[in-house]
Design an enzyme around this catalytic site. Structure first.
Site, PDB file in Angstrom:
ATOM      1  N   GLN A 229      -0.487  30.847  -0.590  1.00 45.80           N
ATOM      2  CA  GLN A 229      -1.518  30.008   0.026  1.00 45.80           C
ATOM      3  C   GLN A 229      -2.252  29.183  -1.008  1.00 45.80           C
ATOM      4  O   GLN A 229      -2.092  29.365  -2.217  1.00 45.80           O
ATOM      5  CB  GLN A 229      -2.490  30.888   0.801  1.00 45.80           C
ATOM      6  CG  GLN A 229      -3.185  31.936  -0.062  1.00 45.80           C
ATOM      7  CD  GLN A 229      -4.026  32.902   0.762  1.00 45.80           C
ATOM      8  OE1 GLN A 229      -5.245  32.907   0.650  1.00 45.80           O
ATOM      9  NE2 GLN A 229      -3.360  33.725   1.581  1.00 45.80           N
TER      10      GLN A 229
ATOM     11  N   HIS B  58      -6.276  26.810  -1.330  1.00 44.32           N
ATOM     12  CA  HIS B  58      -7.532  26.390  -0.734  1.00 44.32           C
ATOM     13  C   HIS B  58      -7.905  24.999  -1.249  1.00 44.32           C
ATOM     14  O   HIS B  58      -7.655  24.673  -2.413  1.00 44.32           O
ATOM     15  CB  HIS B  58      -8.662  27.362  -1.087  1.00 44.32           C
ATOM     16  CG  HIS B  58      -8.333  28.793  -0.811  1.00 44.32           C
ATOM     17  ND1 HIS B  58      -8.026  29.264   0.443  1.00 44.32           N
ATOM     18  CD2 HIS B  58      -8.251  29.865  -1.641  1.00 44.32           C
ATOM     19  CE1 HIS B  58      -7.784  30.560   0.381  1.00 44.32           C
ATOM     20  NE2 HIS B  58      -7.911  30.948  -0.877  1.00 44.32           N
TER      21      HIS B  58
ATOM     22  N   GLU C   6     -12.700  30.699  -5.924  1.00 43.04           N
ATOM     23  CA  GLU C   6     -12.910  32.134  -5.825  1.00 43.04           C
ATOM     24  C   GLU C   6     -12.551  32.809  -7.137  1.00 43.04           C
ATOM     25  O   GLU C   6     -11.956  32.194  -8.031  1.00 43.04           O
ATOM     26  CB  GLU C   6     -12.073  32.717  -4.682  1.00 43.04           C
ATOM     27  CG  GLU C   6     -10.585  32.497  -4.842  1.00 43.04           C
ATOM     28  CD  GLU C   6      -9.790  32.829  -3.583  1.00 43.04           C
ATOM     29  OE1 GLU C   6     -10.343  33.462  -2.667  1.00 43.04           O
ATOM     30  OE2 GLU C   6      -8.615  32.450  -3.507  1.00 43.04           O
TER      31      GLU C   6
ATOM     32  N   HIS D  51      -1.433  30.509  -4.844  1.00 42.25           N
ATOM     33  CA  HIS D  51      -1.573  31.894  -5.283  1.00 42.25           C
ATOM     34  C   HIS D  51      -1.126  32.866  -4.191  1.00 42.25           C
ATOM     35  O   HIS D  51      -0.962  32.487  -3.028  1.00 42.25           O
ATOM     36  CB  HIS D  51      -3.022  32.184  -5.689  1.00 42.25           C
ATOM     37  CG  HIS D  51      -4.007  31.987  -4.582  1.00 42.25           C
ATOM     38  ND1 HIS D  51      -4.572  30.760  -4.284  1.00 42.25           N
ATOM     39  CD2 HIS D  51      -4.561  32.853  -3.686  1.00 42.25           C
ATOM     40  CE1 HIS D  51      -5.414  30.880  -3.282  1.00 42.25           C
ATOM     41  NE2 HIS D  51      -5.419  32.143  -2.885  1.00 42.25           N
TER      42      HIS D  51
ATOM     43  N   ARG E  54      -1.585  28.094   4.455  1.00 43.61           N
ATOM     44  CA  ARG E  54      -0.434  28.925   4.112  1.00 43.61           C
ATOM     45  C   ARG E  54       0.798  28.058   3.876  1.00 43.61           C
ATOM     46  O   ARG E  54       1.125  27.201   4.699  1.00 43.61           O
ATOM     47  CB  ARG E  54      -0.125  29.927   5.224  1.00 43.61           C
ATOM     48  CG  ARG E  54      -1.219  30.931   5.497  1.00 43.61           C
ATOM     49  CD  ARG E  54      -0.721  32.022   6.447  1.00 43.61           C
ATOM     50  NE  ARG E  54      -1.829  32.798   6.981  1.00 43.61           N
ATOM     51  CZ  ARG E  54      -2.345  32.633   8.192  1.00 43.61           C
ATOM     52  NH1 ARG E  54      -1.824  31.724   9.007  1.00 43.61           N
ATOM     53  NH2 ARG E  54      -3.348  33.371   8.590  1.00 43.61           N
TER      54      ARG E  54
END
Length: 269
Positions: free
Chosen positions: A61, A63, A77, A135, A155
Site C-alpha cells: 500500500q 498513502h 507515519e 510499504h 492498496r
C-alpha cells in the site's frame, strides 16, 4: 475512569491476531484484532496513535501527501517494533527504481511483492514512513504506529483477498524509489531519544525522568504512552497499553525505570 485516559477502539482485520498478547487480551475475545486506536483528543486532533498486531501480511500500500490527498491531509507515519517473531519482516520502498508503468504491471501480476525491499526486524527497530512510500507489514509483529490523523490508504496488491484495490490513485502518488536508509534507526529500550521532529507530529522516547535538554522540548499538550514501568498523569496511574493526555509535562510523573513515548503535534516546542 480518569477523564484524561484516552478511549480505545479495537479494529478487526483479516490479518489481525487472536488472542492478543498481554496487556491487550480480553477474556472471551475471539475476534482477530489488527489495530487498537487511541481516540485523538481535542487538544491534539491531528495525531493518531495505534498498536498493530499481525498474524498475516498486510496489503502492499501507499498513502498520499497532503497536496495529493482528496481531503487536503496526507498520511505520514512511523513505526516502533515492540515484538517480533523470528524472521518477521517489513517492506519499505523498492530494491531499485521503478517507473509507473512497471509498478502497475507488477501490481497486476503480483510480482510487486518481490520488488519491495524486505527487512527482517526485531524489537527496537524504528522507521519513519514518508507519504508516497510503498510499504507492507509482514506477519508476527506487534508495533506502535504514530501517524497523521487520516485514514487514506491506497492498496496496490492484497494477496488475492477480496478487498478493493486502488491502482490509479496509488500509482499517482507512489514513489518508485528505494527507502532512504537514514529513516531507519535502532532504539534501545533504555534510551532517551528524539524519534520524530517533523512538520506533521513529534515523537520522543523517555527512560525515567526526562533530561534537562528533553524537558525543554516537551511543551504544550502531549499524549503519554507508557510501554513499561510506572507512569502517572495528574496522579492517576497509566498502565502500559493505555494512553492519556497531559496539558503539559508538569502533570506527568515517571518512575525511575519507566519507558514512555510522548507524542505531540507539530510546532510545539
Amino acid at each position: 475512569m480518569n477523564s484524561r485516559i484516552l478511549p480505545t477502539k479495537r479494529v478487526e482485520k483479516v490479518w489481525g491476531r487472536s488472542p492478543l498478547p498481554p496487556p491487550f487480551a480480553l477474556p472471551g475475545d475471539a475476534e482477530r484484532i489488527g489495530e487498537i486506536w487511541f481516540e485523538p483528543s481535542d487538544a491534539m486532533p491531528d495525531v493518531l496513535v495505534k498498536y498493530l498486531f499481525t498474524s498475516e501480511k498486510l496489503s502492499v500500500q501507499v498513502h498520499p501527501s497532503g497536496a495529493a490527498s482528496p481531503t487536503g491531509r496526507g498520511k505520514e507515519e512511523c513505526w516502533l517494533i515492540l515484538a517480533a517473531e523470528p524472521g518477521a519482516r517489513l517492506a519499505m520502498g523498492f530494491t531499485q527504481s521503478l517507473d509507473a508503468e512497471a509498478m502497475r504491471a507488477a501490481a497486476l501480476d503480483g510480482s510487486i511483492e518481490d520488488l519491495l525491499e524486505w527487512r527482517t526486524v526485531e524489537p527496537g527497530d524504528f522507521f519513519y514512513i514518508p507519504a508516497g512510500t510503498v510499504h507492507a507489514i509482514g506477519q508476527g509483529l506487534t508495533l506502535l504506529e504514530v501517524q497523521q490523523n487520516t485514514d487514506i490508504t491506497y492498496r496496490l496488491y492484497d494477496y488475492d483477498r477480496p478487498r478493493e484495490l486502488h491502482l490509479d490513485a496509488a500509482i499517482a502518488v507512489a514513489s518508485g524509489k528505494p527507502y532512504p536508509a537514514g529513516l531507519h534507526r535502532k532504539v534501545a529500550p533504555d534510551a532517551e531519544a528524539v524519534l520524530v521532529d517533523g512538520p506533521h507530529f513529534r515523537l520522543f522516547q523517555l527512560h525515567g525522568e526526562p533530561s534537562a535538554d528533553m524537558l525543554g522540548r516537551l511543551q504544550g499538550p502531549m499524549q503519554v504512552l507508557p510501554l513499561s514501568g510506572d507512569v502517572a498523569v495528574s496522579d492517576a496511574r497509566i498502565a502500559p497499553g493505555s494512553s492519556a493526555m497531559a496539558s503539559n509535562i508538569d502533570e506527568v510523573e515517571f518512575g525511575t525505570a519507566a519507558r514512555t513515548l510522548i507524542a505531540c503535534s507539530a510546532g510545539q516546542s
